[in-house]
Design an enzyme around this catalytic site. Structure first.
Site, PDB file in Angstrom:
ATOM      1  N   LEU A 359      26.545  -2.298  -4.310  1.00  0.00           N
ATOM      2  CA  LEU A 359      25.102  -2.127  -4.514  1.00  0.00           C
ATOM      3  C   LEU A 359      24.646  -0.769  -4.037  1.00  0.00           C
ATOM      4  O   LEU A 359      23.664  -0.229  -4.523  1.00  0.00           O
ATOM      5  CB  LEU A 359      24.350  -3.202  -3.747  1.00  0.00           C
ATOM      6  CG  LEU A 359      24.450  -4.619  -4.295  1.00  0.00           C
ATOM      7  CD1 LEU A 359      23.847  -5.596  -3.319  1.00  0.00           C
ATOM      8  CD2 LEU A 359      23.742  -4.713  -5.635  1.00  0.00           C
ATOM      9  N   GLY A 362      24.888   3.165   2.637  1.00  0.00           N
ATOM     10  CA  GLY A 362      23.852   3.719   3.496  1.00  0.00           C
ATOM     11  C   GLY A 362      24.451   4.163   4.810  1.00  0.00           C
ATOM     12  O   GLY A 362      25.665   4.259   4.946  1.00  0.00           O
ATOM     13  N   GLY A 363      23.561   4.421   5.744  1.00  0.00           N
ATOM     14  CA  GLY A 363      24.005   4.926   7.036  1.00  0.00           C
ATOM     15  C   GLY A 363      24.979   3.998   7.737  1.00  0.00           C
ATOM     16  O   GLY A 363      25.884   4.443   8.418  1.00  0.00           O
ATOM     17  N   PHE A 364      24.817   2.722   7.552  1.00  0.00           N
ATOM     18  CA  PHE A 364      25.650   1.783   8.294  1.00  0.00           C
ATOM     19  C   PHE A 364      26.897   1.355   7.538  1.00  0.00           C
ATOM     20  O   PHE A 364      27.719   0.640   8.050  1.00  0.00           O
ATOM     21  CB  PHE A 364      24.853   0.538   8.666  1.00  0.00           C
ATOM     22  CG  PHE A 364      23.837   0.786   9.734  1.00  0.00           C
ATOM     23  CD1 PHE A 364      24.232   1.314  10.949  1.00  0.00           C
ATOM     24  CD2 PHE A 364      22.513   0.507   9.528  1.00  0.00           C
ATOM     25  CE1 PHE A 364      23.314   1.558  11.950  1.00  0.00           C
ATOM     26  CE2 PHE A 364      21.575   0.740  10.534  1.00  0.00           C
ATOM     27  CZ  PHE A 364      21.984   1.264  11.741  1.00  0.00           C
ATOM     28  N   GLY A 365      27.023   1.701   6.291  1.00  0.00           N
ATOM     29  CA  GLY A 365      28.202   1.276   5.552  1.00  0.00           C
ATOM     30  C   GLY A 365      27.825   0.936   4.132  1.00  0.00           C
ATOM     31  O   GLY A 365      26.697   1.144   3.712  1.00  0.00           O
ATOM     32  N   ASP A 478      15.012   0.214  13.567  1.00  0.00           N
ATOM     33  CA  ASP A 478      15.202   1.144  12.438  1.00  0.00           C
ATOM     34  C   ASP A 478      14.322   0.739  11.251  1.00  0.00           C
ATOM     35  O   ASP A 478      14.814   0.511  10.147  1.00  0.00           O
ATOM     36  CB  ASP A 478      16.687   1.205  12.054  1.00  0.00           C
ATOM     37  CG  ASP A 478      17.032   2.474  11.277  1.00  0.00           C
ATOM     38  OD1 ASP A 478      16.174   3.384  11.214  1.00  0.00           O
ATOM     39  OD2 ASP A 478      18.138   2.558  10.730  1.00  0.00           O
TER      40      ASP A 478
END
Ligand SMILES: *[C@@H]1O[C@H](CO)[C@@H](O)[C@H](O)[C@H]1NC(C)=O
Ligand SMILES: *[C@@H]1O[C@H](CO)[C@@H](O)[C@H](O)[C@H]1NC(C)=O
Ligand SMILES: *[C@@H]1O[C@H](CO)[C@@H](O)[C@H](O)[C@H]1NC(C)=O
Ligand SMILES: *[C@@H]1O[C@H](CO)[C@@H](O)[C@H](O)[C@H]1NC(C)=O
Ligand SMILES: *[C@@H]1O[C@H](CO)[C@@H](O)[C@H](O)[C@H]1NC(C)=O
Ligand SMILES: *[C@@H]1O[C@H](CO)[C@@H](O)[C@H](O)[C@H]1NC(C)=O
Ligand SMILES: *[C@@H]1O[C@H](CO)[C@@H](O)[C@H](O)[C@H]1NC(C)=O
Length: 678
Positions: A359, A362-365, A478
C-alpha cells in the site's frame, strides 16, 4: 605500483598484464595455486588450485580478496574508471535442490569483512550497516535463497547490491544464447546445479553503466546482458577499494568454488582460458544403480533409494517451509498469545508480501494489504524493521495494551508477529487510505470542507479517548495528516498511536531521542525530549492548520523561502482576516464560522507555552460549539510573536516568560503509557 605487482605476482601461477597505456592494472588466475590472496573464514585453496570459499560448515562465511586495493576513480577529474571482471564458479549444494546462501563478488573499502553476518547477509553486511550509504560496498550476488526481508525475487537469482542487500536490480539466473545480432534463445540456469558458470561484470565509466552476464562455461559471452544498471560509481566507492569474493552458508550449507578469475581496471579483462582451469570434484552419481542379475537385490536397493529420495524430498520441503515461515517466539510472549498472529498467515494473506499487495512505505516501514486466509478479514500489515532486540519485550507489552484500546476513531490494532529483526503489526484495513492523499500534492479527489470538519472532529474524539477516557493515558506522539486514515464512510481514524515509542528506544539509552515530525514537534519537546499530552495537542494544532489551509506546517516556497504555517495564519489573524488562510481550492463551499473556529483553535493548540494550550476535552467542547474559543488577546498574540518569529519554532520560550512558574504542569512522562492518578 604495476611494477611491484609484476615482481610479486610473476612468482605465482598467474600474471599481471600492464597495458600499453600503462594506466590499467589487471590480473588473471587460472586456478589459485600459490596465489597471494587474503583469505578468511572458511575459505581455502585446495590442492588442485580450486578456490573454495566455504567448506560445509553451517552459519559461516568465507572471503578471498586480492591483497592490494585499487583506485576506481580518476583522481584528476573525479570520474569513475571503467573496470571489468570475469570469474568461473560452481556451487555444490548440500541437498540437490536446496542450497545456502550464495556467493558474491564485491568491491569493498576493507578486505576484512569478519564483522559481516552469514546466511542472508552473504558475508557482506550485518544488521547495523546493511543499507548504510557510508559502507561503500558494491556487490554482484549469486543468491540461492529467497530472502523476503530483502525483497528477493526467487531462490536462484543474480542481483546488483549497492551498500545493502536489497538489490537495486536482479534477475533469475538465465541467459540468451545470442552472441551476435539478435537475442537468441532464452535459457534458464540453476546456480546450484554443480555446473561451472561464467559471470562477467563490466562497468563502463563513461556511460556509468554496469552490465552483468551469466552463461554456462564454454558458451560464448551472451550479447544481451542479464542485468544492466546505470549509476555513478564514484559516489559509491571509497578512495581505495579491494576486490574479492564473499560466500555464506546458513542453516543449510553448500560448497562455493571459484575456478578462475580475471580482472582489469580501466580496460577489458582478459578472457579466461577454460582449458587451464582446475577440475571440480566429481559429482556424485545420480539415479538408481545398474540393473543386476540378482533381481531381488536390485529391487531392494531401488526401493530403499526411492524411500531415501522420498524422505529427502520431505526433508527439503520441510526445511524450505520452515525457512519461509520462520518467526521468532520467546517464552515471555506466552501471555500475549491472543495478540500473536502467525507469520505464515500474514505471508499468505499478503501473497508473500508481494509488490502488488504493497500500500505504501513510510517512516516506520512498508504497509501491505491482505486478506486473512480463514476469516477473510481485510487487514493492513505494517512491517517495521527493528534491528535491536532491546526493549522488544516492553514494546510487545505496550502493543498488547494498545491492542485493548478500542474506539471508533482509532485504527484498531489486531495483533502482531515477529521475525528476526522485524516486527509486523496488523491493523484493520482502511479502504480510503490516509488523509494527506486528499489534501496535498495535486490530489485526485480534494476533500470538501464538511468532510474535513467531520474528520477533525473524529480525530479530536479519538485523541480525547487516548488522553482522558481510556484506563491509562496513551500518548500518540506523531499526529499528522498522513497518520489519519479514512474508513469506508470517510470517517477519520487515528493510526499508529504509540508506535513512535519503538524509535524512542535508541541503541543508546543515555540519549533522548526525540521522535515526531518536524513542524509538529512542540518546542518544549525538542528541548526536554519529554512527551506530554500537551505536546500531542501541539501536533494536533499543526494538524488543524494543515487541514484548514491545505498546506504543510513548513513549506518550501519556490523562492526557496520557508513558509511557516503558524506564522502566516497568525499574521492574517492580526490583520483580522484569518479566514483568508483557508484552502483556496475549496472555492465558495465552506462555512466561514467553522473555518475560523478551526484556524483559531489551531493557533491556540500551537501556542509555544504548553500551559496556554487547551486540553483535548476543551478542544472537543470548542469543536462541538459547547464553548467559545477565547478571542486571542493581544497579549497572547504578542507572546506568540516573540517566540514564533524568525521561522524558529524551537526557541526556548518558557525560560523568559512569567508563565514559567507553572512549569510543574509539565507532568514528566517517560512512557507512552502511564497510569492515571495525577
Ligand atoms: C602477498 O601480498 C601482500 C600485499 O601485497 C604482501 O605484503 C605479501 O608480501 C605477499 N606475500 C607473498 C608471499 O607474496
Ligand atoms: C571448515 O573450516 C573451518 C575453519 O577453517 C574449520 O574449523 C572446520 O573444521 C572446517 N570444516 C570442514 C568440514 O572441513
Ligand atoms: C584521468 O583524467 C585525466 C584528465 O581528464 C586524463 O588525462 C587521464 O587520462 C585520466 N586517467 C585515466 C586513468 O583514465
Ligand atoms: C558490522 O560490520 C561493520 C563493517 O564490517 C563492522 O565495523 C561492525 O563492527 C559490525 N557490527 C557488528 C555488530 O558486528
Ligand atoms: C552509517 O554508518 C556511519 C559510519 O559507520 C554512521 O555514522 C551512521 O550513523 C550510519 N547511518 C545509519 C543511518 O545507520
Ligand atoms: C525459466 O524458469 C522460470 C521460473 O523460474 C519459468 O517460469 C520459465 O518458464 C522457464 N523458462 C524456460 C525457457 O525454461
Ligand atoms: C559522479 O560523482 C562524483 C562524486 O560524487 C562527482 O564528482 C561527478 O561529477 C559525478 N559525475 C557525474 C557525471 O554526475
Amino acid at each position: 605500483m604495476v611494477a611491484t605487482l609484476l615482481v610479486s605476482l610473476l612468482l605465482a601461477t598467474y600474471s599481471v598484464v600492464a597495458s600499453a597505456a600503462s594506466t590499467s592494472e589487471a590480473f588473471i588466475y587460472h586456478g589459485f595455486h600459490g596465489a597471494n590472496l587474503s583469505l578468511d573464514g572458511l575459505s581455502a585453496v585446495e590442492h588442485g588450485g580450486l578456490l573454495r570459499l566455504t567448506n560445509g560448515t553451517k552459519q559461516s562465511t568465507g572471503h578471498a580478496f586480492f591483497p592490494t586495493p585499487f583506485d576506481f576513480v580518476n583522481s584528476s577529474n573525479g570520474n569513475p574508471l571503467s573496470f571489468s571482471t570475469a570469474f568461473v564458479f560452481a556451487i555444490y549444494p548440500q541437498y540437490p535442490d536446496v542450497s545456502a546462501h550464495g556467493l558474491a563478488i564485491a568491491l569493498a573499502p576493507s578486505k576484512d569483512l569478519a564483522g559481516a553476518l552469514p546466511s542472508q547477509h552473504l558475508g557482506l553486511f550485518n544488521l547495523t550497516n546493511n543499507g548504510n550509504s557510508s559502507d561503500h560496498i558494491l556487490a554482484v550476488e549469486l543468491d540461492t535463497v529467497q530472502t523476503i526481508e530483502f525483497d528477493d525475487i526467487n531462490d536462484n537469482h543474480v542481483g546488483i547490491d549497492l551498500n545493502g542487500l536489497r538489490s537495486i536490480d536482479s534477475a533469475p539466473a538465465s541467459y540468451f544464447t545470442g552472441t551476435g545480432i539478435g537475442r537468441g534463445e532464452f535459457k534458464n540456469l540453476s546456480l546450484i546445479s554443480r555446473q561451472p558458470m561464467h559471470l562477467r561484470v563490466e562497468y563502463d565509466g563513461e556511460a556509468m553503466r554496469l552490465d552483468v552476464t551469466l552463461s554456462p562455461l564454454g558458451a560464448a559471452k551472451p550479447q544481451v546482458p542479464l542485468l544492466s544498471s546505470t549509476f555513478n560509481l564514484s559516489s559509491f566507492v571509497a578512495d581505495r577499494m579491494y576486490v574479492g569474493f564473499s560466500a555464506a552458508t546458513g542453516a543449510v550449507t553448500a560448497l562455493h568454488y571459484v575456478l578462475g578469475w580475471s580482472f582489469c581496471l580501466n580496460g577489458k579483462a582478459k578472457e579466461i582460458d577454460i582449458s587451464r582451469l582446475p577440475a571440480l570434484p566429481p559429482v556424485p552419481a545420480d539415479g538408481a544403480p545398474k540393473h543386476s542379475h540378482v533381481f531381488l537385490v536390485a529391487l531392494l536397493i531401488a526401493s530403499s533409494v526411492f524411500l531415501l529420495v522420498l524422505i529427502m524430498f520431505g526433508l527439503v520441503l520441510a526445511v524450505r517451509r520452515k525457512m519461509r515461515y520462520a518467526e521468532e517466539r520467546e517464552d515471555w510472549e506466552v501471555e500475549y498469545g491472543p495478540h500473536r498472529i502467525s507469520y505464515k498467515d500474514l505471508y499468505k494473506a499478503t501473497n508473500g508480501f508481494g509488490e502488488e499487495s504493497m500500500l505504501g512505505a513510510g517512516g516506520f516501514g512498508s504497509v501491505y494489504r491482505g486478506v486473512m486466509p480463514k476469516s477473510k478479514l481485510q487487514i493492513a500489515v505494517k512491517r517495521v524493521s527493528n534491528g535491536s532486540r532491546q526493549g522488544m519485550k516492553e514494546f510487545v507489552a505496550e502493543i498488547a495494551t494498545i491492542g485493548r484500546v478500542r474506539h471508533r476513531n482509532l485504527v484498531q490494532l489486531l495483533g502482531y508477529s515477529r521475525r528476526r529483526g522485524e516486527l509486523l503489526l496488523v491493523y484493520d484495513y482502511m479502504p480510503n487510505g490516509s488523509l494527506d492523499r486528499y489534501l496535498f500534492d495535486r490530489p485526485e479527489v480534494l476533500l470538501g470542507w464538511s468532510q474535513r470538519f467531520r474528520v477533525i472532529r473524529c480525530i479530536a474524539a479519538g485523541l480525547l479517548y487516548l488522553h482522558e477516557e481510556w484506563e491509562q493515558v496513551v500518548l500518540h506522539r506523531d499526529i499528522k495528516a498522513s497518520n489519519v486514515l479514512l474508513d469506508a464512510e470517510f470517517n477519520g481514524r487515528l493510526g499508529d498511536f504509540g508506535l513512535a515509542r519503538l524509535y524512542d528506544r535508541g541503541a543508546n539509552p543515555q540519549t533522548t531521542h526525540v521522535v515526531g515530525t518536524l513542524g509538529y514537534l512542540a518546542p518544549e519537546l525538542s528541548r526536554t525530549g519529554i512527551a506530554t499530552t500537551s505536546s500531542d495537542v501541539y501536533a494536533f494544532g499543526a494538524f488543524l492548520l494543515e487541514v484548514a489551509c491545505g498546506r504543510r506546517p513548513i513549506e518550501l516556497k519556490t523562492s526557496g523561502v520557508e513558509l511557516v504555517l503558524v506564522d502566516w495564519v497568525l499574521d492574517l489573524l492580526k490583520k483580522k482576516a484569518i479566514a483568508e488562510a483557508r484552502d483556496r481550492r475549496l472555492g465558495e463551499s465552506f462555512d466561514v464560522e467553522e473555518v475560523e473556529l478551526v484556524l483559531k483553535l489551531g493557533l491556540l493548540c500551537s501556542h509555544p507555552v504548553p500551559t496556554a494550550r487547551p486540553s483535548m476535552r476543551q478542544v472537543v467542547q470548542f469543536l462541538d460549539g459547547d464553548a467559545k474559543v477565547p478571542d486571542m488577546m493581544e497579549e497572547a498574540v504578542l507572546l506568540f510573536e516573540s517566540v514564533a518569529r524568525g521561522n524558529n519554532l524551537f526557541v526556548d520560550s518558557t525560560a523568559t516568560h512569567p508563565m514559567d512558574g507553572s512549569e510543574s504542569y509539565l507532568f514528566p512522562v517517560s512512557d507512552t503509557l502511564f497510569s492515571r492518578g495525577r
